[in-house]
Design an enzyme around this catalytic site. Structure first.
Site, PDB file in Angstrom:
ATOM      1  N   SER A 139      29.716  97.716  58.805  1.00  0.00           N
ATOM      2  CA  SER A 139      30.086  98.397  60.047  1.00  0.00           C
ATOM      3  C   SER A 139      29.826  97.467  61.219  1.00  0.00           C
ATOM      4  O   SER A 139      28.982  96.552  61.130  1.00  0.00           O
ATOM      5  CB  SER A 139      29.244  99.674  60.209  1.00  0.00           C
ATOM      6  OG  SER A 139      29.351 100.203  61.517  1.00  0.00           O
ATOM      7  N   TYR A 152      20.722 103.654  59.891  1.00  0.00           N
ATOM      8  CA  TYR A 152      22.109 103.310  59.573  1.00  0.00           C
ATOM      9  C   TYR A 152      22.403 101.849  59.915  1.00  0.00           C
ATOM     10  O   TYR A 152      22.947 101.099  59.101  1.00  0.00           O
ATOM     11  CB  TYR A 152      23.054 104.232  60.340  1.00  0.00           C
ATOM     12  CG  TYR A 152      24.516 103.995  60.066  1.00  0.00           C
ATOM     13  CD1 TYR A 152      25.108 104.498  58.906  1.00  0.00           C
ATOM     14  CD2 TYR A 152      25.313 103.279  60.955  1.00  0.00           C
ATOM     15  CE1 TYR A 152      26.458 104.290  58.645  1.00  0.00           C
ATOM     16  CE2 TYR A 152      26.663 103.071  60.703  1.00  0.00           C
ATOM     17  CZ  TYR A 152      27.230 103.569  59.550  1.00  0.00           C
ATOM     18  OH  TYR A 152      28.556 103.362  59.288  1.00  0.00           O
TER      19      TYR A 152
END
Length: 258
Positions: A139, A152
């Site tokens: 990401s 995350y």
């Protein structure tokens, strides 16, 4: 794009980017095996894959025994493994103070350790085939961060380091390893993030449009676009591509927001 006839592709994540990649491989001739933990999403994936050599299994990617049994079963049934894509992930929120231990450990297990587990068990089967390609879905949060995404973001940055280290070791066996770092892509995970902002039951479209406006290109990306990139990286056309991260983010991380 060259076809994947005769190739065996293994993909984690039965929705979003994972499902998109799996369907891309299937449409280009591969035998595809997908796993997910959500029964409803698995059923949807099975329906999407009808008419192709496409199998969906309920597997917890954080469970080493389940992953080993799934991978070894695929190799026994299909004769080997050529492609591995790790797209399974959860979106978690919290800072250093608010992220509890269970939340942290689950994030690491699903988003990062799963990449190791699938790679560890698939590697011998790929090596026997004379090589292959692995793509880990990271990401933009592995490069730069919003507030409150401690666990995350850590997992996504870890994928970048894991990809580099794995690629260096795997090159001798003809296995290429890369990662991709998407920006905002229209997936169930993005819709979950939007609902976290507006609240359950409220319209999320304005919020998602706002996500898009944060990208210089002016919109969120599509699963089809990430699938094309993953497909390229797993194809023979990308034969000299390994050990790198490829951003697919509409210039989000290239932009200075001032």
């Amino acid at each position: 794009m060259s076809g994947f006839e005769g190739k065996v592709a293994v993909v984690t994540g039965s929705s979003g980017i994972g499902l998109g990649a799996a369907l891309h491989f299937a449409r280009h001739g591969a035998t595809v095996y997908v796993c997910g933990i959500d029964p409803a999403l698995n059923e949807t994936a099975r329906a999407e894959g009808q008419g192709f050599a496409f199998s969906v299994a309920p597997v917890d990617v954080a469970d080493a025994d389940q992953v080993r049994d799934w991978i070894d079963g695929i190799a026994a049934e299909a004769g080997g493994i050529d492609i591995l894509v790790n797209a399974a992930a959860i979106q978690t929120y919290g800072d250093t103070e608010s992220t509890d231990v269970a939340h942290w450990n689950r994030s690491i297990a699903i988003n990062l350790t799963s990449c190791y587990l699938t790679s560890h068990f698939a590697y011998p089967h790929m090596k026997k085939r004379g090589g292959g390609s692995i793509v880990h879905v990271s990401s933009v949060q592995g490069h730069s961060n919003q507030f409150g995404v401690l666990a995350y973001a850590t997992t996504k940055g870890g994928i970048h380091a894991f990809t580099r280290a794995q690629a260096v070791d795997a090159a001798r066996d003809g296995i290429r390893v890369n990662s991709i770092s998407p920006g905002s892509i229209r997936t169930p995970l993005l819709e979950f993030a939007a609902r976290e902002i507006v609240g359950e039951g409220n319209d999320i479209e304005e919020t998602i449009a706002g996500f898009g406006k944060a990208h210089p290109i002016g919109r969120v990306g599509t699963v089809e676009e990430t699938s094309e990139l993953i497909g390229f990286l797993c194809s023979d056309k990308a034969g000299f591509c390994t050990g790198a991260d490829y951003r697919i983010d509409g210039a989000l991380t290239a932009h200075i927001g001032v």
